[in-house]
Design a protein around this motif. Structure first.
Motif, short mmCIF file in Angstrom:
data_model
loop_
_atom_site.label_atom_id
_atom_site.label_comp_id
_atom_site.label_asym_id
_atom_site.label_seq_id
_atom_site.Cartn_x
_atom_site.Cartn_y
_atom_site.Cartn_z
N GLY A 15 53.99 36.86 20.53
CA GLY A 15 53.79 37.19 22.22
C GLY A 15 54.37 37.23 23.56
O GLY A 15 53.29 37.38 24.59
N GLY A 16 55.46 37.25 23.42
CA GLY A 16 56.92 37.05 24.51
C GLY A 16 56.56 38.89 24.66
O GLY A 16 56.18 39.55 24.27
N SER A 17 57.97 39.05 25.83
CA SER A 17 57.60 39.87 26.31
C SER A 17 59.35 40.89 26.59
O SER A 17 60.39 39.46 26.37
CB SER A 17 57.31 40.34 27.40
N LEU A 18 59.51 41.87 26.03
CA LEU A 18 60.84 42.37 26.36
C LEU A 18 60.97 43.43 26.81
O LEU A 18 59.80 44.75 26.59
CB LEU A 18 62.14 42.35 24.65
N ARG A 19 62.35 44.13 27.40
CA ARG A 19 62.24 45.64 28.49
C ARG A 19 63.72 45.87 27.80
O ARG A 19 65.15 45.17 27.97
CB ARG A 19 62.14 45.34 29.98
N LEU A 20 63.79 46.86 26.83
CA LEU A 20 65.05 47.89 26.66
C LEU A 20 65.19 48.87 27.50
O LEU A 20 64.33 49.62 27.75
CB LEU A 20 64.37 48.23 25.43
N ALA A 21 66.23 48.89 27.98
CA ALA A 21 66.88 49.96 28.66
C ALA A 21 67.97 51.48 28.25
O ALA A 21 68.40 51.30 27.00
CB ALA A 21 67.72 49.36 30.33
N CYS A 22 67.45 52.03 28.07
CA CYS A 22 68.39 53.53 27.67
C CYS A 22 68.45 54.26 28.64
O CYS A 22 67.86 55.33 29.80
CB CYS A 22 67.27 54.55 26.96
N ALA A 23 70.09 54.63 28.73
CA ALA A 23 70.57 54.90 29.99
C ALA A 23 71.35 56.13 29.29
O ALA A 23 71.90 56.64 28.32
CB ALA A 23 72.15 54.17 30.51
N ALA A 24 71.40 57.13 30.47
CA ALA A 24 72.02 58.71 29.78
C ALA A 24 73.21 58.84 30.80
O ALA A 24 73.14 58.87 31.90
CB ALA A 24 70.65 59.61 29.88
N SER A 25 74.20 59.87 30.30
CA SER A 25 75.54 60.47 30.98
C SER A 25 75.25 61.79 31.21
O SER A 25 74.14 62.42 30.38
CB SER A 25 76.42 59.92 29.82
N THR A 78 68.25 56.87 33.75
CA THR A 78 67.64 55.66 32.92
C THR A 78 65.85 56.20 32.62
O THR A 78 64.64 55.81 32.91
CB THR A 78 67.39 54.50 33.31
N VAL A 79 65.76 55.29 30.65
CA VAL A 79 64.29 55.38 30.56
C VAL A 79 64.29 54.05 29.67
O VAL A 79 65.30 53.46 29.78
CB VAL A 79 63.75 56.15 29.31
N TYR A 80 63.09 53.45 30.20
CA TYR A 80 62.88 51.46 29.32
C TYR A 80 61.41 51.57 28.41
O TYR A 80 60.78 52.17 29.25
CB TYR A 80 61.99 50.95 31.29
N LEU A 81 61.61 50.78 28.14
CA LEU A 81 60.07 50.94 27.30
C LEU A 81 59.79 49.09 27.54
O LEU A 81 61.07 48.55 26.61
CB LEU A 81 60.89 50.52 25.44
N HIS A 82 58.57 48.51 27.99
CA HIS A 82 58.18 47.23 28.24
C HIS A 82 57.95 46.93 27.41
O HIS A 82 56.68 48.10 26.60
CB HIS A 82 57.89 47.19 29.20
N MET A 83 57.44 45.33 26.63
CA MET A 83 56.48 45.37 25.34
C MET A 83 56.33 44.63 25.42
O MET A 83 57.88 43.26 26.00
CB MET A 83 58.23 45.59 23.52
N ASP A 84 55.20 43.88 25.65
CA ASP A 84 54.01 42.30 25.68
C ASP A 84 53.41 42.47 24.42
O ASP A 84 53.59 43.24 23.82
CB ASP A 84 53.39 43.14 27.04
N ASN A 85 53.33 41.06 24.58
CA ASN A 85 52.38 40.92 23.65
C ASN A 85 53.42 40.90 22.18
O ASN A 85 52.74 41.77 21.56
CB ASN A 85 51.36 41.66 23.59
N LEU A 86 54.25 40.61 21.65
CA LEU A 86 55.46 41.04 20.95
C LEU A 86 55.19 40.44 19.30
O LEU A 86 54.54 39.37 18.91
CB LEU A 86 56.65 41.27 20.77
N LYS A 87 54.75 41.43 18.14
CA LYS A 87 53.94 40.54 17.00
C LYS A 87 55.72 39.98 15.93
O LYS A 87 56.60 41.46 16.45
CB LYS A 87 53.31 41.56 16.73
N PHE A 88 55.57 40.19 14.90
CA PHE A 88 56.27 39.68 13.47
C PHE A 88 56.68 41.27 13.81
O PHE A 88 58.22 41.67 14.04
CB PHE A 88 56.52 39.09 12.66
N GLU A 89 55.80 42.53 13.57
CA GLU A 89 56.36 43.70 12.38
C GLU A 89 56.87 44.28 13.94
O GLU A 89 56.73 46.02 13.54
CB GLU A 89 54.57 44.05 12.30
N ASP A 90 56.54 44.20 15.27
CA ASP A 90 57.62 44.70 15.98
C ASP A 90 59.04 44.54 15.62
O ASP A 90 59.95 45.49 16.14
CB ASP A 90 57.04 44.22 17.57
#
Length: 121
Positions: A15-25, A78-90
């Motif tokens: 149920g929590g959230s996490l944000r991933l970032a991807c930095a490109a050269s 940079t590209v981001y992936l914001h993930m909400d309402n996380l589930k076990f299968e994520d």
């Protein structure tokens, strides 16, 4: 050529959230479509989301629609992936990718090393 480095993975509760970032050269970030994939042991790498060069077209896998949001900032490479309402299968290793898109098909040429996301109770 572009090098990709993911960050932001970690342990999060269901149920929590996490944000991933991807930095490109490099100076060519804006010329690439960007994507996020994920993979768990014993399974094939799974498409999560793709965003075209300008950010005007974004596609999501059905499994994450309504919960995940991707965005890109070409000025920051940079590209981001914001993930909400996380589930076990994520839970998976999440990979950033750079490639091309013609609006119908996506091709991926470069990959990051991945960042682990673990969803727990």
């Amino acid at each position: 050529q572009v090098q990709l480095v993911e960050s932001g993975g970690g342990l999060v509760q269901v149920g929590g959230s996490l944000r991933l970032a991807c930095a490109a050269s490099g100076r060519t970030f804006r010329t690439y479509a960007m994507g996020w994939f994920r993979q768990t042991p014993g399974k094939e790498r799974e498409f999560v989301t793709g965003i075209n060069r300008s950010g005007s077209n974004i596609y999501y896998a059905d499994s994450v629609k309504g919960r995940f949001t991707t965005s890109r900032y070409n000025s920051e490479n940079t590209v981001y992936l914001h993930m909400d309402n996380l589930k076990f299968e994520d839970s998976a290793v999440y990979y950033c990718a750079a490639g091309d898109s013609n609006g119908r098909t996506w091709t991926w040429d470069y990959w990051g090393q991945g960042t682990q996301v673990t969803v727990s109770s």
